[in-house]
Write an enzyme that holds these catalytic residues in place. Structure first.
Site: not given
Length: 377
Positions: A122, A241-242, A244, A267, A303
Site C-alpha cells: 500500500e 468498523d463503524g 471509517h 486495515d 488504519g
C-alpha cells in the site's frame, strides 16, 4: 485422524442448516444435514462459518508488518487467528524502496511457512493529496522497473499493489503488476472518473478501502468511487468498523456491488488487541484513543483496531446482511480475490478445514485452522 463436528448450524454456500461435518488430514471430507452418523464433538447448536480471509491488514498485538520484524509479525498473526482470521495478507505502507524491500524479504519467510497468504504494497505509488496516514515525503511516481525489483524481494509472495491511477507511470505499472501475477488495486487516489476507468482497463481489479482516501461522490464529478462501484471487474474493500464508513454508505456500496464483489477488510494496525496509546505505522506516529487510530500530527485516520469477527458481526447486526451474505463478503469473496477460493472461503467438502465457531451473539467460541484447533470450543 478423523474428527466429526456434530450438533451444529453450518453456513455453507447453499445456506445455513442444522448438521455435521467431518475433517480428515486437515480437510473437510463431508458436510451433512441433521444428526451425525457417529458420535463426535458436539457444538451444542452453535454456528460454524468458514475462517475469515483478510486481504488488507497492517498488524496487531503491538506488531506492525511494515517493520518486517518476524517475531512481532507472528504475534499479530496469532492475535488475528484468535479472532477467526485463518488467511491473512500482510500490508505494508509507504516507505523508502530499501525499507519496503527489506520488510518484503523478511515477511516472505512467513509466507513460506504458511503463516501469511501474501504481501500487499500500500504505497509508495499513491497520491499526495489522498495519502492519509502515509508519509508524503516518501511518495514516489510509479516505476514498472522499480516495482519489478520490489516484487523480486518477495520471492513470489507479493499479491497486491495499491496505486493511484492518475500518476505518471501508473498505467504501465498496473500492466506490469498484471504481468507479475500481482493484483492491482486502485486507492489513495485523486483520480477522475475517466482516469479510474483507464486504471481498470489497464488491469486493476480491486478498490482499496472504498470511500476512504478517495474524493467523495459528486453528481457532476463522480470520481473514482462511482467508477469502482459500477465496474463489474472490480472487487471493493470496505472497513466495517463503524468509524471509517457509515453503515448507510456500506449498505449503498453493497447494494451496488453485491456479495460477489464486496470484501470486508480490517486495515488493522499494531494497536489492534492492545489498549489506547501511541504507536507507529510505517514512519508515522499514531495516537489511539477509544480504539480509534489517528495520526499524531494532522489527525488523519490511520488504519483501524478492527478484527474480522467484529466486522462480520457488524455486517449482520448493524448493516443488515444475512449470515450467508456476511460469510461471502468476509471469507469467500476475498478468497476469490486471492485466487484461492478452491482451497478456502467456504465450508465445502475437499477444502481446507479453516472454521470459526460462533455463539448466538456471533462472538467467537472456537477457531480451527487446517484441521487443528487454535481455540477449542
Amino acid at each position: 485422524m478423523s474428527l466429526t463436528l456434530a450438533d451444529a448450524r453450518i453456513a455453507t454456500p447453499e445456506g445455513v442448516h442444522d448438521g455435521w461435518l467431518t475433517i480428515e488430514d486437515g480437510r473437510i471430507t463431508h458436510v451433512g444435514h441433521g444428526s451425525a452418523p457417529r458420535a463426535g464433538h458436539s457444538l451444542a447448536g452453535r454456528l460454524v462459518v468458514p475462517g475469515f480471509v483478510d486481504i488488507h491488514n497492517h498488524g496487531g498485538a503491538g506488531g506492525s508488518f511494515p517493520t518486517g520484524q518476524q517475531d512481532k509479525a507472528r504475534d499479530a498473526i496469532a492475535l488475528h487467528e484468535s479472532h477467526g482470521t485463518t488467511t491473512m495478507v500482510a500490508s505494508l505502507v509507504t516507505g523508502s524502496v530499501a525499507d519496503i524491500a527489506a520488510a518484503t524479504s523478511s515477511l516472505a519467510d512467513l509466507c513460506d511457512d504458511g503463516l501469511l497468504a501474501g504481501i500487499h504494497f500500500e504505497g509508495p505509488y499513491i497520491s499526495k493529496a489522498r495519502c492519509g496516514a502515509h508519509n508524503p515525503k516518501l511518495l514516489r511516481e510509479p516505476d514498472p522497473r522499480e516495482f519489478g525489483e520490489l516484487v523480486k524481494a518477495g520471492r513470489g509472495h507479493v499479491r497486491m499493489l495499491t496505486i493511484a491511477a492518475e500518476l505518471p507511470g501508473a498505467l504501465d505499472t498496473i500492466r506490469a503488476a498484471a504481468g507479475e501475477g500481482v493484483i492491482a488495486a486502485l486507492g489513495h487516489s485523486d483520480a477522475t472518473y475517466d482516469q479510474t476507468i483507464a486504471g481498470i482497463d489497464a488491469g486493476a481489479t480491486v478498490a482499496t478501502h472504498l470511500y476512504n482516501a478517495l474524493p467523495p461522490l459528486g453528481h457532476r464529478a463522480p470520481g473514482p468511487i462511482a467508477a469502482l462501484l459500477e465496474d463489474e471487474r472490480v472487487t471493493i474493500e470496505l472497513i466495517n468498523d463503524g468509524v471509517h464508513v457509515h453503515s448507510a454508505m456500506l449498505r449503498l456500496a453493497y447494494t451496488v456491488a453485491g456479495p460477489e464483489r464486496t470484501a470486508l477488510i480490517t486495515d488493522a494496525m499494531a494497536a489492534t488487541g492492545m489498549g489506547d496509546g501511541t504507536y507507529v505505522l510505517g514512519s508515522m506516529e499514531v495516537d489511539v484513543r477509544d480504539g480509534v487510530a489517528r495520526l499524531a500530527e494532522g489527525g488523519s485516520i490511520a488504519g483501524s483496531t478492527l478484527t474480522m469477527d467484529v466486522a462480520f458481526r457488524r455486517a449482520v447486526q448493524q448493516v443488515g446482511l444475512s449470515i450467508a451474505e456476511a460469510v461471502e463478503v468476509s471469507s469467500l469473496t476475498p478468497a476469490r480475490v486471492l485466487g484461492i477460493a478452491d482451497q478456502v472461503g467456504s465450508i465445502t467438502a475437499g477444502k481446507i478445514a479453516d472454521l470459526v465457531v460462533l455463539n448466538d451473539s456471533l462472538e467467537v467460541a472456537g477457531v480451527m485452522k487446517r484441521g487443528g484447533w487454535i481455540t477449542e470450543p
